[in-house]
Motif scaffolding. Structure first.
Motif: not given
Length: 205
Positions: A100-103, A137-149
């Motif tokens: 998910r982070v990579i994506f 592009p922010l959609i990708g960053m939201v996915i990354l932050l969700a994985a961290i959360l």
């Protein structure tokens, strides 16, 4: 190998999405031609890379979000710090291996490259960039932050309280900040207050 056969399952998925995206882009360009004041080039892209730091900074530093954005050394520094923190978190929690982070990262980069390849010059010779270009592009960053959360235990009342506080702050900020975009007069009035010495802003107002 089994791994290769597994990867082949994604080929129809990739092809189908490539067709959909191609049709969309064709219709988009057919209906509304894009006219750039400057040629789209790698040179422009490299010259605009600092904007990534500003975009990242605005995810966490809300005062940096203003109606019309210009180059800010403060945001570049803050954005660089936030990027280093994100990288550290990804390695500390081994999240750099997470699909998910990579994506999310690939999505963020892929959809950020096109807008950064075009510069936006004002009639008085100044330079601005548009925050609306970060929406997709922010959609990708939201996915990354969700994985961290996900690494945080939300059953812990302190973590849950912190998350609720952040959501409330962002909601209130969005509500009041959106008023600056309610109409043209309100927008350019806000811009001239931020940058009163720019002729372009007064022309817009």
């Amino acid at each position: 190998t089994e791994e290769l056969r597994f990867n082949r399952k994604y080929i129809p998925f990739i092809i189908s999405w490539a067709i959909v995206v191609s049709i969309y882009l064709y219709i988009r360009l057919l209906l509304a031609q894009i006219h750039s004041q400057n040629n789209i080039s790698i040179k422009t892209l490299l010259g605009n890379l600092y904007i990534i730091s500003e975009y990242i900074a605005k995810l966490f530093y809300l005062p940096g979000i203003i109606p019309l954005s210009v180059k800010s050394d403060l945001l570049i520094i803050l954005g660089t710090i936030f990027i280093l923190i994100l990288i550290l978190i990804l390695f500390v929690f081994d999240l750099y291996k997470d699909r998910r982070v990579i994506f999310g990262l690939l999505f963020f980069i892929a959809f950020l490259i096109p807008p950064l390849s075009v510069s936006l010059k004002t009639k008085d010779g100044g330079f601005v960039y548009l925050d609306c270009r970060i929406y997709l592009p922010l959609i990708g960053m939201v996915i990354l932050l969700a994985a961290i959360l996900e690494k945080f235990n939300l059953k812990n009342k302190f973590n849950l309280l912190g998350l609720i506080t952040v959501v409330l702050i962002l909601s209130l900020f969005s509500f009041f900040k959106s008023k600056d975009y309610s109409n043209g007069e309100r927008f350019w009035s806000s811009v001239t207050k931020e940058f009163p010495n720019s002729p372009y802003n007064w022309i817009g107002f």
